[in-house]
Scaffold this motif. Structure first.
Motif, PDB file in Angstrom:
ATOM      1  N   LEU A 111      19.783  18.989  -4.768  1.00 33.07           N
ATOM      2  CA  LEU A 111      20.762  17.939  -5.011  1.00 33.07           C
ATOM      3  C   LEU A 111      21.899  18.639  -4.521  1.00 33.07           C
ATOM      4  N   ALA A 112      22.547  19.809  -5.437  1.00 33.14           N
ATOM      5  CA  ALA A 112      23.273  20.675  -4.905  1.00 33.14           C
ATOM      6  C   ALA A 112      24.109  20.902  -3.650  1.00 33.14           C
ATOM      7  N   THR A 113      22.789  21.404  -2.443  1.00 34.21           N
ATOM      8  CA  THR A 113      23.152  21.623  -0.938  1.00 34.21           C
ATOM      9  C   THR A 113      23.521  19.985  -0.986  1.00 34.21           C
ATOM     10  N   SER A 114      22.565  18.955  -1.028  1.00 38.05           N
ATOM     11  CA  SER A 114      22.953  17.855  -0.410  1.00 38.05           C
ATOM     12  C   SER A 114      24.292  17.280   0.065  1.00 38.05           C
ATOM     13  N   LEU A 115      24.919  17.901  -1.226  1.00 38.78           N
ATOM     14  CA  LEU A 115      26.468  17.332  -0.749  1.00 38.78           C
ATOM     15  C   LEU A 115      27.079  17.959   0.006  1.00 38.78           C
ATOM     16  N   LYS A 116      26.656  18.868   0.786  1.00 43.36           N
ATOM     17  CA  LYS A 116      27.256  19.543   1.836  1.00 43.36           C
ATOM     18  C   LYS A 116      27.250  18.313   3.291  1.00 43.36           C
ATOM     19  N   SER A 117      26.202  17.399   2.775  1.00 38.30           N
ATOM     20  CA  SER A 117      26.428  16.181   3.686  1.00 38.30           C
ATOM     21  C   SER A 117      27.450  15.490   4.216  1.00 38.30           C
ATOM     22  N   LEU A 118      28.086  15.414   3.209  1.00 36.38           N
ATOM     23  CA  LEU A 118      28.705  14.369   3.410  1.00 36.38           C
ATOM     24  C   LEU A 118      29.798  14.542   4.163  1.00 36.38           C
ATOM     25  N   LYS A 119      29.931  16.241   4.878  1.00 34.70           N
ATOM     26  CA  LYS A 119      31.230  16.680   5.586  1.00 34.70           C
ATOM     27  C   LYS A 119      30.202  16.233   7.218  1.00 34.70           C
ATOM     28  N   PHE A 120      29.104  16.328   7.491  1.00 38.48           N
ATOM     29  CA  PHE A 120      28.827  15.672   8.368  1.00 38.48           C
ATOM     30  C   PHE A 120      28.559  14.366   8.687  1.00 38.48           C
ATOM     31  N   ARG A 121      29.284  14.718   9.830  1.00 35.06           N
ATOM     32  CA  ARG A 121      29.750  13.332  11.172  1.00 35.06           C
ATOM     33  C   ARG A 121      29.328  13.002  12.490  1.00 35.06           C
ATOM     34  N   LEU A 122      29.308  13.961  13.005  1.00 32.03           N
ATOM     35  CA  LEU A 122      28.741  13.859  14.612  1.00 32.03           C
ATOM     36  C   LEU A 122      28.005  15.022  14.664  1.00 32.03           C
ATOM     37  N   TRP A 123      25.994  14.709  15.224  1.00 31.66           N
ATOM     38  CA  TRP A 123      25.645  15.028  16.020  1.00 31.66           C
ATOM     39  C   TRP A 123      26.099  16.373  17.335  1.00 31.66           C
ATOM     40  N   GLU A 175      24.862  18.150  20.411  1.00 32.61           N
ATOM     41  CA  GLU A 175      23.164  18.554  20.816  1.00 32.61           C
ATOM     42  C   GLU A 175      23.799  19.607  22.079  1.00 32.61           C
ATOM     43  N   ASP A 176      24.909  20.021  21.903  1.00 28.49           N
ATOM     44  CA  ASP A 176      24.802  21.655  22.169  1.00 28.49           C
ATOM     45  C   ASP A 176      24.046  22.841  20.705  1.00 28.49           C
ATOM     46  N   GLY A 177      24.861  22.593  20.261  1.00 27.58           N
ATOM     47  CA  GLY A 177      24.316  23.017  18.827  1.00 27.58           C
ATOM     48  C   GLY A 177      23.520  22.868  18.253  1.00 27.58           C
ATOM     49  N   LYS A 178      22.714  21.600  18.417  1.00 20.13           N
ATOM     50  CA  LYS A 178      21.695  21.119  17.454  1.00 20.13           C
ATOM     51  C   LYS A 178      22.062  21.005  16.279  1.00 20.13           C
ATOM     52  N   LYS A 179      23.202  20.986  15.868  1.00 18.84           N
ATOM     53  CA  LYS A 179      23.137  20.108  13.806  1.00 18.84           C
ATOM     54  C   LYS A 179      24.180  19.269  14.170  1.00 18.84           C
ATOM     55  N   PHE A 180      24.411  19.426  13.115  1.00 15.38           N
ATOM     56  CA  PHE A 180      25.685  17.948  12.854  1.00 15.38           C
ATOM     57  C   PHE A 180      26.863  18.702  12.280  1.00 15.38           C
ATOM     58  N   VAL A 181      27.909  18.328  12.770  1.00 11.74           N
ATOM     59  CA  VAL A 181      29.123  19.196  12.477  1.00 11.74           C
ATOM     60  C   VAL A 181      29.987  17.670  11.569  1.00 11.74           C
ATOM     61  N   GLY A 182      31.038  18.338  11.311  1.00 10.93           N
ATOM     62  CA  GLY A 182      32.296  17.621  10.287  1.00 10.93           C
ATOM     63  C   GLY A 182      33.538  17.507  11.836  1.00 10.93           C
ATOM     64  N   TYR A 183      34.456  16.516  12.038  1.00 11.43           N
ATOM     65  CA  TYR A 183      35.303  15.846  12.960  1.00 11.43           C
ATOM     66  C   TYR A 183      36.316  17.624  13.412  1.00 11.43           C
ATOM     67  N   LYS A 184      36.835  18.205  11.927  1.00  6.54           N
ATOM     68  CA  LYS A 184      37.226  19.207  12.214  1.00  6.54           C
ATOM     69  C   LYS A 184      36.567  20.097  14.179  1.00  6.54           C
ATOM     70  N   ALA A 185      34.896  20.265  13.555  1.00  6.13           N
ATOM     71  CA  ALA A 185      34.200  21.307  13.852  1.00  6.13           C
ATOM     72  C   ALA A 185      34.213  20.692  15.371  1.00  6.13           C
ATOM     73  N   ALA A 186      34.012  19.626  15.294  1.00  7.06           N
ATOM     74  CA  ALA A 186      33.913  19.444  16.928  1.00  7.06           C
ATOM     75  C   ALA A 186      35.230  18.847  17.551  1.00  7.06           C
TER      76      ALA A 186
END
Length: 351
Positions: free
Chosen positions: A302-314, A316-327
């Protein structure tokens, strides 16, 4: 993951694919009866306090989610042994959860067959763009995507739109049987609403049903969202995509407290469900416990799942979800490298 290991995992899970009528009937009773009782209690509580009504609605919403899981199993033909029984119960629970059985059965089957496949997105899934696709999108597409992925739209407006409006219409290319099923579902929903409004009054109906609907709808969308939106998920283009890897690595194990696990019909064992949709929801935990390999999968709480709210884009290079700022930082970093290197300036797609 080798082919041998993939076959081993599928074989381990296959042992739990057989529905058991006794367990199915028991689950049906301990889901439907409490839901209808809670609905009645919520209605009666209107005479006491609306805060009490809302409290009861929260619990009733949990049972409505559990009812949707039964509907979900019927769509996979896994709740009962009988195909006809699954269809009849799927129709009934579809009316109660506002989902047309045949249409959702089709879309969800496509979702299972294409989950985590970057070349086959668009049916039964959540809109997803890669970092590169987002970078190349026009202004209005970016605005639309950001709105779509915002928590308010995703978890508040989303359930209202999908359950109340989108589910009322047939998809393009639907067959006659599917179309008729949608029409019949709509008629039965309208008849049920009309009957309840005549019985308790439209104001009382709305005061009870709306909070139940919003609680179950928001929680349902959240469950679907976090089951595939976690940092180290799995997405591949079609030529590299593998069904078992998509199930085991691209679907999360959502480790919920026992009460929430029960109310959500064990759907937190989503990696097991995607590996074999034929496993009834009441056997998912057993299948998980039976395989040490399947216990070592992406796990969220429940606690760690809240982090998924910041994941917006996939990414392909890093093979992970990232947010807009990281992208954005990633794109800027690549652009700097291109400017600094004349060869990359000509060849790199980010130039």
């Amino acid at each position: 993951m080798t082919k041998q290991k993939q076959n081993m995992l599928r074989k381990q899970v296959a042992a739990f694919e057989k529905a058991e009528t006794r367990n199915s009937v028991f689950q049906l009773i301990n889901t439907m009866a409490p839901f209808f009782l809670l609905w009645y209690l919520a209605y009666e509580s209107l005479q006491i306090s609306y805060f009490l009504t809302l409290g009861i609605a929260v619990i009733a919403g949990g049972f409505l989610i559990r009812m949707f899981i039964i509907f979900h199993d019927c769509c996979h033909g896994s709740f009962f042994k009988s195909k006809r029984a699954n269809k009849i119960l799927g129709m009934v629970t579809g009316v109660l959860t506002l989902f047309p059985f045949e249409q959702w059965k089709h879309d969800h089957s496509v979702h299972h067959a294409t989950s985590s496949n970057l070349d086959k997105r668009g049916t039964g899934d959540i809109w997803l763009l890669t970092v590169e696709e987002y970078r190349e999108s026009g202004f209005w597409k970016k605005v639309a995507y950001r709105l779509y992925r915002s928590p308010f739209v995703m978890f508040i407006l989303g359930p209202i739109y999908v359950f109340l409006f989108e589910n009322r219409f047939n998809r393009k290319g639907a067959r006659k049987k599917e179309k008729l099923n949608t029409y019949l579902t709509n008629i039965l929903i309208a008849a049920a609403v009309a009957a309840l409004c005549l019985l308790v009054g439209w104001k009382a109906f709305l005061l009870v049903q709306l909070p139940i609907f919003m609680i179950s709808g928001t929680a349902g969308v959240w469950l679907f969202y976090v089951q595939h939106t976690f940092e180290d998920s799995y997405f591949e283009e079609n030529e590299k995509w593998e069904y078992v890897k998509a199930a085991v690595e691209g679907s999360s194990y959502y480790q919920l407290p026992k009460l929430l696990q029960w109310l959500t019909g064990n759907i937190g064992y989503h990696h097991i469900h995607h590996l074999s949709p034929r496993v009834p929801n009441y056997k998912l935990e057993q299948a998980h416990a039976n395989s040490e390999e399947l216990q070592n999968v992406p796990t969220i709480t429940l606690a760690t799942s809240l982090k998924s709210l910041k994941f917006r884009l996939w990414d392909e290079d890093g093979k992970k979800f990232v947010g807009y700022k990281a992208a954005k930082r990633q794109v800027q970093s690549k652009n700097v490298k291109v400017v600094a290197n004349p060869i990359l300036r000509k060849e790199n797609k980010y130039s």
